[in-house]
Design an enzyme around this catalytic site. Sequence first.
Site, short mmCIF file in Angstrom:
data_model
loop_
_atom_site.label_atom_id
_atom_site.label_comp_id
_atom_site.label_asym_id
_atom_site.label_seq_id
_atom_site.Cartn_x
_atom_site.Cartn_y
_atom_site.Cartn_z
CB THR A 1 -133.94 43.37 -69.00
OG1 THR A 1 -134.02 42.12 -68.31
CG2 THR A 1 -132.88 44.22 -68.32
NE ARG B 1 -143.11 41.74 -64.20
CZ ARG B 1 -144.05 41.32 -63.38
NH1 ARG B 1 -144.15 41.86 -62.18
NH2 ARG B 1 -144.88 40.36 -63.73
N GLY B 2 -144.37 42.94 -67.73
CA GLY B 2 -145.34 42.64 -68.76
C GLY B 2 -144.97 41.38 -69.52
CG ASN B 3 -147.85 39.88 -72.31
OD1 ASN B 3 -147.37 40.77 -73.02
ND2 ASN B 3 -149.15 39.66 -72.25
CB THR C 1 -146.57 43.89 -72.87
OG1 THR C 1 -147.92 43.44 -72.85
CG2 THR C 1 -146.50 45.29 -72.26
NE ARG C 2 -141.21 41.62 -69.80
CZ ARG C 2 -140.43 41.18 -68.82
NH1 ARG C 2 -139.13 41.09 -69.02
NH2 ARG C 2 -140.93 40.84 -67.66
NE ARG D 1 -130.38 35.67 -65.70
CZ ARG D 1 -130.47 35.79 -67.04
NH1 ARG D 1 -129.39 35.85 -67.78
NH2 ARG D 1 -131.65 35.83 -67.62
NE ARG D 2 -132.95 37.87 -69.58
CZ ARG D 2 -134.21 37.46 -69.66
NH1 ARG D 2 -135.20 38.28 -69.33
NH2 ARG D 2 -134.49 36.22 -70.05
CB CYS E 1 -136.31 36.47 -59.41
SG CYS E 1 -137.25 37.61 -58.37
CB SER F 1 -133.63 39.73 -65.55
OG SER F 1 -132.49 39.04 -65.10
CE LYS G 1 -137.36 32.91 -67.00
NZ LYS G 1 -136.71 33.88 -67.92
CG ASP G 2 -141.03 31.78 -63.34
OD1 ASP G 2 -140.15 32.67 -63.42
OD2 ASP G 2 -141.92 31.62 -64.19
#
Length: 289
Positions: free
Chosen positions: A109, A131-133, A136-137, A113-114, A224, A111, A67-68
């Site tokens: 989120t 943002r973040g991994n 982190t989220r 889209r979300r 994106c 995104s 998706k990236d």
Amino acid sequence: MAMTQSQGVADALTQRTGHAVELVGVTTQGDVSKALLAQIGGTGVFVNELRDRLLSGEVDFAVHSLKDLPTTETPGIVLAATPARDDPRDALCGPAKLADLPHGARVGTGSPRRVAQLRALRHDLEVVPIRGNAPTRLGKVTDGELDAVVLAHAGLRRIGRLDSVAEVFDPDQMLPAPGQGSLALECRADRTDLIELLGALDDPMTRASVTAERTVLAVLEGGCSAPVGTYAAEVDETLHLTATVAAFDGTRQIRMSASGHPDTAEQIGRDLADRLLAQGADQLMGERD
């Protein structure tokens, strides 16, 4: 997560072909920047550095979250394999399902889209850009900063955090991103030896599904930052594709489906995107709060 995904591919390739694989870590702009993806270049910020190293011969092949990947082709690089897809759905992580979160709940989120589809499901939500991994989220929920976050189910499984999932969204509720849950193995187009080697991991059903999904995105000229969701699956030798374009505020949504033989995946996606455009999809994609 990237290293976990790459190690899984390396192990699978060694198991099927007997070839040893050495992992080479590459830090991308998308990994280090705290800005939202749309602000730092959108689609491609996770892959450009990897592609540069492919073209220079520094690495033999690269593993991406599909998706990236931008939908436009990069000269000299080929998508050599799409391994069998993981669960493509989105997951709500928090103490309760979406319907049971309090009025005005803060859901995180990164995104669009979300954001659009969450607002369509519950207009009262305060959707917070993050943002973040994944850890982190998830930590923003644990420390009370957010009531919940939405992440890809496949990514949570890969890092062993399915215990955080309160609800998995059925595609009827929230369509995933094109290619979500899939990996992409890229190499130089002139490396016929690698193309053949990596082909051992290619899954035809996954390739047909993600080809249809990504064609929709390509025709819509979205990235994106586009509120576009798609999902394709093969049932009884027929590929079923559903796509949606949603207004960013969640008030309007165009959703359509199409079916056909998997060998015509690209045309299925192209035809469906044309139908979406005929219904005003481009106008919805251009709207913001």
